[in-house]
Design a protein around this motif. Structure first.
Motif, PDB file in Angstrom:
ATOM      1  N   ALA A  53       0.827  -1.208   0.000  1.00 44.68           N
ATOM      2  CA  ALA A  53       0.000   0.000   0.000  1.00 44.68           C
ATOM      3  C   ALA A  53       0.860   1.257   0.000  1.00 44.68           C
ATOM      4  O   ALA A  53       0.529   2.257  -0.642  1.00 44.68           O
ATOM      5  N   GLU A  54       1.975   1.217   0.728  1.00 42.04           N
ATOM      6  CA  GLU A  54       2.874   2.371   0.789  1.00 42.04           C
ATOM      7  C   GLU A  54       3.624   2.570  -0.517  1.00 42.04           C
ATOM      8  O   GLU A  54       3.782   3.693  -0.990  1.00 42.04           O
ATOM      9  N   LYS A  55       4.050   1.474  -1.135  1.00 40.29           N
ATOM     10  CA  LYS A  55       4.922   1.577  -2.302  1.00 40.29           C
ATOM     11  C   LYS A  55       4.155   1.767  -3.605  1.00 40.29           C
ATOM     12  O   LYS A  55       4.608   2.484  -4.507  1.00 40.29           O
ATOM     13  N   ASP A  56       3.006   1.097  -3.736  1.00 41.11           N
ATOM     14  CA  ASP A  56       2.272   1.183  -5.005  1.00 41.11           C
ATOM     15  C   ASP A  56       0.797   0.874  -4.749  1.00 41.11           C
ATOM     16  O   ASP A  56       0.324  -0.229  -5.014  1.00 41.11           O
ATOM     17  N   ARG A  57       0.065   1.873  -4.261  1.00 42.79           N
ATOM     18  CA  ARG A  57      -1.344   1.662  -3.916  1.00 42.79           C
ATOM     19  C   ARG A  57      -2.163   1.299  -5.145  1.00 42.79           C
ATOM     20  O   ARG A  57      -3.084   0.473  -5.075  1.00 42.79           O
ATOM     21  N   ASN A  58      -1.849   1.890  -6.293  1.00 41.15           N
ATOM     22  CA  ASN A  58      -2.625   1.609  -7.505  1.00 41.15           C
ATOM     23  C   ASN A  58      -2.521   0.140  -7.907  1.00 41.15           C
ATOM     24  O   ASN A  58      -3.512  -0.480  -8.310  1.00 41.15           O
ATOM     25  N   ALA A  59      -1.326  -0.422  -7.806  1.00 40.74           N
ATOM     26  CA  ALA A  59      -1.155  -1.845  -8.123  1.00 40.74           C
ATOM     27  C   ALA A  59      -1.914  -2.715  -7.129  1.00 40.74           C
ATOM     28  O   ALA A  59      -2.501  -3.740  -7.494  1.00 40.74           O
TER      29      ALA A  59
END
Length: 250
Positions: free
Chosen positions: A228-234
């Motif tokens: 969630a911190e690094k790539d919420r869209n993914a």
């Protein structure tokens, strides 16, 4: 174009190897194939008890495609007892030079491995640790087949997943602290709780979240927070895949 050919190839192999696969399982296979480029013919995937499992080879091939720069594996000595063939390992996957590492743990002893691999518990524990770290690093929502306790014994016993550290699954989803942390992540990143629950079940490799061990739930919560911190869209894309599956079932 090539990826679509690979997907069609996987669907053909699935038809040949496993009879009675449901439309939902085929839809899941199509999605898995598109997301991760796993290949049935190369031994990346297996279908057991109505679920897809990724193999150790499949995870290593994925790491190679993603240019993983290294995997560090070390024993967790306080949980190791050679005389009892009890082993535990910590694996850390580094996706890039700047990556701080994705950690996974694995254990094995005569009680949670197949009789076919008795005497190789140390290797099994190491493999499980590496698999869990790789699944966490690359957001793999399906269980790795080597984590199943009793491959080759019976299809029913294949549902049991190893536990590390040894703790009872008491049905409280890992205890209040873990549950509170999960709720905090859901609120902070505005995630759908029902889709998170579906993802957690797949991540832990169990039929329901109640069957997951505390360590499995803790690993999932750590994985969810990191993603969630690094790539919420993914992450949202991953979660929405469960919405599509539910709509198809309806």
């Amino acid at each position: 174009m090539r990826r679509q050919r690979d997907v069609r190839c996987n669907l053909r192999w699935a038809h040949k190897l496993w009879a009675g696969i449901s439309p939902m399982s085929f839809a899941a296979l199509r999605q898995i194939s598109e997301l991760y480029q796993f290949s049935i013919s190369m031994g990346d995937l297996l279908f057991l008890e109505g679920r897809w499992y990724v193999t150790h080879v499949g995870l290593l091939r994925l790491a190679q495609r993603k240019a993983c720069i290294g995997i560090r594996v070390q024993p967790v000595r306080e949980f190791c007892e050679a005389a009892a063939s009890r082993w535990a390992f910590k694996a850390t996957v580094f996706k890039s030079q700047a990556c701080k590492g994705f950690v996974g743990y694995g254990d094995a002893d005569p009680s949670n491995v197949s009789p076919l691999v008795r005497g190789a518990e140390m290797r099994v524990a190491e493999t499980r640790a590496v698999n869990r770290a790789l699944r966490k690093a690359y957001g793999i929502g399906i269980c790795s087949v080597e984590e199943i306790a009793s491959l080759g014994v019976s299809t029913r016993s294949q549902q049991h997943v190893s536990k590390f550290p040894p703790q009872s699954a008491n049905g409280n989803c890992g205890g209040p602290k873990v549950r509170d942390r999960l709720c905090q992540i859901i609120r902070q990143h505005q995630l759908d709780p029902n889709l998170v629950k579906s993802y957690a079940v797949d991540f832990c490799g169990t039929k329901t979240l109640r069957e997951a061990t505390r360590e499995q739930v803790e690993n999932f919560v750590a994985h969810l927070a990191d993603w969630a911190e690094k790539d919420r869209n993914a992450l949202l894309c991953q979660l929405n895949s469960y919405l599509s599956a539910k709509e198809g079932a309806a």
